[in-house]
Each structure stands twice: as C-alpha cells, then as structure tokens.
Design a protein around this motif. Sequence first.
Motif, PDB file in Angstrom:
ATOM      1  N   MET A 255       0.823  -1.191   0.000  1.00  0.00           N
ATOM      2  CA  MET A 255       0.000   0.000   0.000  1.00  0.00           C
ATOM      3  C   MET A 255       0.868   1.257   0.000  1.00  0.00           C
ATOM      4  O   MET A 255       0.483   2.262  -0.552  1.00  0.00           O
ATOM      5  N   GLN A 256       2.049   1.183   0.614  1.00  0.00           N
ATOM      6  CA  GLN A 256       2.944   2.337   0.660  1.00  0.00           C
ATOM      7  C   GLN A 256       3.350   2.756  -0.750  1.00  0.00           C
ATOM      8  O   GLN A 256       3.447   3.932  -1.042  1.00  0.00           O
ATOM      9  N   GLY A 257       3.562   1.770  -1.629  1.00  0.00           N
ATOM     10  CA  GLY A 257       3.943   2.076  -3.004  1.00  0.00           C
ATOM     11  C   GLY A 257       2.867   2.853  -3.737  1.00  0.00           C
ATOM     12  O   GLY A 257       3.167   3.748  -4.533  1.00  0.00           O
ATOM     13  N   ALA A 258       1.605   2.505  -3.488  1.00  0.00           N
ATOM     14  CA  ALA A 258       0.498   3.206  -4.137  1.00  0.00           C
ATOM     15  C   ALA A 258       0.459   4.669  -3.696  1.00  0.00           C
ATOM     16  O   ALA A 258       0.218   5.566  -4.509  1.00  0.00           O
ATOM     17  N   LEU A 259       0.691   4.911  -2.410  1.00  0.00           N
ATOM     18  CA  LEU A 259       0.689   6.279  -1.900  1.00  0.00           C
ATOM     19  C   LEU A 259       1.855   7.074  -2.486  1.00  0.00           C
ATOM     20  O   LEU A 259       1.693   8.233  -2.882  1.00  0.00           O
ATOM     21  N   GLU A 260       3.019   6.436  -2.566  1.00  0.00           N
ATOM     22  CA  GLU A 260       4.173   7.112  -3.155  1.00  0.00           C
ATOM     23  C   GLU A 260       3.921   7.414  -4.633  1.00  0.00           C
ATOM     24  O   GLU A 260       4.300   8.466  -5.126  1.00  0.00           O
ATOM     25  N   HIS A 261       3.277   6.496  -5.332  1.00  0.00           N
ATOM     26  CA  HIS A 261       2.950   6.714  -6.746  1.00  0.00           C
ATOM     27  C   HIS A 261       1.986   7.897  -6.883  1.00  0.00           C
ATOM     28  O   HIS A 261       2.134   8.727  -7.785  1.00  0.00           O
ATOM     29  N   TYR A 262       0.989   7.973  -5.996  1.00  0.00           N
ATOM     30  CA  TYR A 262       0.047   9.097  -6.027  1.00  0.00           C
ATOM     31  C   TYR A 262       0.773  10.414  -5.796  1.00  0.00           C
ATOM     32  O   TYR A 262       0.533  11.399  -6.500  1.00  0.00           O
ATOM     33  N   HIS A 263       1.672  10.447  -4.823  1.00  0.00           N
ATOM     34  CA  HIS A 263       2.412  11.673  -4.526  1.00  0.00           C
ATOM     35  C   HIS A 263       3.277  12.075  -5.719  1.00  0.00           C
ATOM     36  O   HIS A 263       3.370  13.269  -6.050  1.00  0.00           O
ATOM     37  N   GLN A 264       3.912  11.097  -6.369  1.00  0.00           N
ATOM     38  CA  GLN A 264       4.732  11.403  -7.540  1.00  0.00           C
ATOM     39  C   GLN A 264       3.875  11.984  -8.667  1.00  0.00           C
ATOM     40  O   GLN A 264       4.242  12.960  -9.313  1.00  0.00           O
ATOM     41  N   THR A 265       2.700  11.385  -8.881  1.00  0.00           N
ATOM     42  CA  THR A 265       1.782  11.887  -9.907  1.00  0.00           C
ATOM     43  C   THR A 265       1.347  13.305  -9.578  1.00  0.00           C
ATOM     44  O   THR A 265       1.311  14.178 -10.456  1.00  0.00           O
ATOM     45  N   LEU A 266       1.016  13.563  -8.317  1.00  0.00           N
ATOM     46  CA  LEU A 266       0.593  14.898  -7.911  1.00  0.00           C
ATOM     47  C   LEU A 266       1.721  15.919  -8.100  1.00  0.00           C
ATOM     48  O   LEU A 266       1.479  17.038  -8.564  1.00  0.00           O
ATOM     49  N   LYS A 267       2.949  15.535  -7.800  1.00  0.00           N
ATOM     50  CA  LYS A 267       4.088  16.441  -8.001  1.00  0.00           C
ATOM     51  C   LYS A 267       4.244  16.799  -9.476  1.00  0.00           C
ATOM     52  O   LYS A 267       4.463  17.963  -9.825  1.00  0.00           O
ATOM     53  N   ILE A 268       4.130  15.796 -10.342  1.00  0.00           N
ATOM     54  CA  ILE A 268       4.264  16.047 -11.778  1.00  0.00           C
ATOM     55  C   ILE A 268       3.156  16.981 -12.248  1.00  0.00           C
ATOM     56  O   ILE A 268       3.404  17.925 -13.020  1.00  0.00           O
ATOM     57  N   MET A 269       1.937  16.732 -11.776  1.00  0.00           N
ATOM     58  CA  MET A 269       0.816  17.582 -12.165  1.00  0.00           C
ATOM     59  C   MET A 269       1.022  19.010 -11.672  1.00  0.00           C
ATOM     60  O   MET A 269       0.717  19.974 -12.384  1.00  0.00           O
ATOM     61  N   LEU A 270       1.536  19.160 -10.455  1.00  0.00           N
ATOM     62  CA  LEU A 270       1.793  20.507  -9.923  1.00  0.00           C
ATOM     63  C   LEU A 270       2.829  21.234 -10.775  1.00  0.00           C
ATOM     64  O   LEU A 270       2.673  22.420 -11.062  1.00  0.00           O
ATOM     65  N   CYS A 271       3.866  20.513 -11.185  1.00  0.00           N
ATOM     66  CA  CYS A 271       4.906  21.137 -12.014  1.00  0.00           C
ATOM     67  C   CYS A 271       4.345  21.577 -13.362  1.00  0.00           C
ATOM     68  O   CYS A 271       4.700  22.633 -13.869  1.00  0.00           O
ATOM     69  N   LYS A 272       3.484  20.778 -13.954  1.00  0.00           N
ATOM     70  CA  LYS A 272       2.935  21.088 -15.274  1.00  0.00           C
ATOM     71  C   LYS A 272       1.854  22.157 -15.215  1.00  0.00           C
ATOM     72  O   LYS A 272       1.752  23.012 -16.080  1.00  0.00           O
ATOM     73  N   TYR A 273       1.023  22.094 -14.175  1.00  0.00           N
ATOM     74  CA  TYR A 273      -0.165  22.941 -14.117  1.00  0.00           C
ATOM     75  C   TYR A 273       0.077  24.269 -13.417  1.00  0.00           C
ATOM     76  O   TYR A 273      -0.435  25.297 -13.820  1.00  0.00           O
ATOM     77  N   CYS A 274       0.836  24.233 -12.368  1.00  0.00           N
ATOM     78  CA  CYS A 274       0.946  25.399 -11.486  1.00  0.00           C
ATOM     79  C   CYS A 274       2.344  26.011 -11.567  1.00  0.00           C
ATOM     80  O   CYS A 274       3.240  25.611 -10.840  1.00  0.00           O
ATOM     81  N   LEU A 275       2.500  26.968 -12.439  1.00  0.00           N
ATOM     82  CA  LEU A 275       3.779  27.653 -12.520  1.00  0.00           C
ATOM     83  C   LEU A 275       3.908  28.680 -11.403  1.00  0.00           C
ATOM     84  O   LEU A 275       4.965  28.863 -10.832  1.00  0.00           O
ATOM     85  N   GLU A 276       2.814  29.346 -11.109  1.00  0.00           N
ATOM     86  CA  GLU A 276       2.769  30.306 -10.009  1.00  0.00           C
ATOM     87  C   GLU A 276       1.542  29.982  -9.171  1.00  0.00           C
ATOM     88  O   GLU A 276       0.586  29.379  -9.639  1.00  0.00           O
ATOM     89  N   ASP A 277       1.553  30.377  -7.959  1.00  0.00           N
ATOM     90  CA  ASP A 277       0.421  30.149  -7.055  1.00  0.00           C
ATOM     91  C   ASP A 277       0.008  28.690  -7.031  1.00  0.00           C
ATOM     92  O   ASP A 277      -1.163  28.339  -7.218  1.00  0.00           O
ATOM     93  N   TRP A 278       0.974  27.798  -6.806  1.00  0.00           N
ATOM     94  CA  TRP A 278       0.692  26.362  -6.811  1.00  0.00           C
ATOM     95  C   TRP A 278      -0.351  25.987  -5.777  1.00  0.00           C
ATOM     96  O   TRP A 278      -1.132  25.061  -5.982  1.00  0.00           O
ATOM     97  N   ASP A 279      -0.406  26.722  -4.668  1.00  0.00           N
ATOM     98  CA  ASP A 279      -1.351  26.391  -3.610  1.00  0.00           C
ATOM     99  C   ASP A 279      -2.805  26.570  -4.053  1.00  0.00           C
ATOM    100  O   ASP A 279      -3.700  25.909  -3.542  1.00  0.00           O
ATOM    101  N   ARG A 280      -3.039  27.419  -5.025  1.00  0.00           N
ATOM    102  CA  ARG A 280      -4.398  27.599  -5.539  1.00  0.00           C
ATOM    103  C   ARG A 280      -4.810  26.447  -6.445  1.00  0.00           C
ATOM    104  O   ARG A 280      -5.992  26.168  -6.606  1.00  0.00           O
ATOM    105  N   GLY A 281      -3.834  25.770  -7.061  1.00  0.00           N
ATOM    106  CA  GLY A 281      -4.145  24.694  -7.989  1.00  0.00           C
ATOM    107  C   GLY A 281      -4.328  23.334  -7.345  1.00  0.00           C
ATOM    108  O   GLY A 281      -4.908  22.433  -7.949  1.00  0.00           O
TER     109      GLY A 281
END
Length: 131
Positions: free
Chosen positions: A1-27
Amino acid sequence: MQGALEHYHQTLKIMLCKYCLEDWDRGVPFLQFATREVPQESLGFSPNKLVFAHRVRGPFSLVQETWSSNLSKSQSLLHYVQDFKTCISETLELAQENLKQAQDNMKVWYDRKARLREFQVGNEVLVLLAL
C-alpha cells in the motif's frame, strides 16, 4: 500500500509542475479533484465513486447538464438515501472483487520470477531483523 501512496504523490508532483507555474497552492484542490475522479486500475472505480457512491459532478458535468437539460427530477429524501445505500453496497462489493482480481494478477507476475528455495538444517542463511 505504501507504493500506491508514493505513486500518487509522484503523480501529484508532476501535475503541480505542469499545471501550477505560479500560485501552486491555488491549484492543489483542482488537481486533487482531477486525480480523485480517475478510476484506479486495481479497484476499477475512482476514489470519489467509492466514497460518495456516484460520480462527483465537476464544472464540466454541470455545464453539460445545463446544455442538455437532463436534470433529474426531484425525489424524496428517503428514496435518495435508500438508493445511495444500495449504490454504496454494490460499488464496494465490485471494488473488492476488482481488487482481488488485481491481487491475483500481481501474484501471477511475481510468481513468474519467484524461485522455490529449500533450506536444510545446517545451511547458512542471512536473517535481517527489523527493529
């Protein structure tokens, strides 16, 4: 189960990098909504479907409903609760079946490379103890 959570966090990080250039907390809420809408392969349902027993209506769903005028007729609270309870039960049952199937598939993949090892009394082995 730990691997699934780490995979989710990695996906979220990638999405944050692509989507939120500024004001990441709003995205973050929008990205979380998006990730919770996607069905998970092992369960066959999205996290929102498992929690709420129906597909959560996002902005695009609301626009589509408005354009198509397919708004559902009002129903009594009792009828809604009964339908909700039934839907939750059926969804959880299907999710358990899907998870069992995914676990069986993972076992098949693991067993392809697994080798049976037999030890005899007197053989030297390395034992790792977790503290």
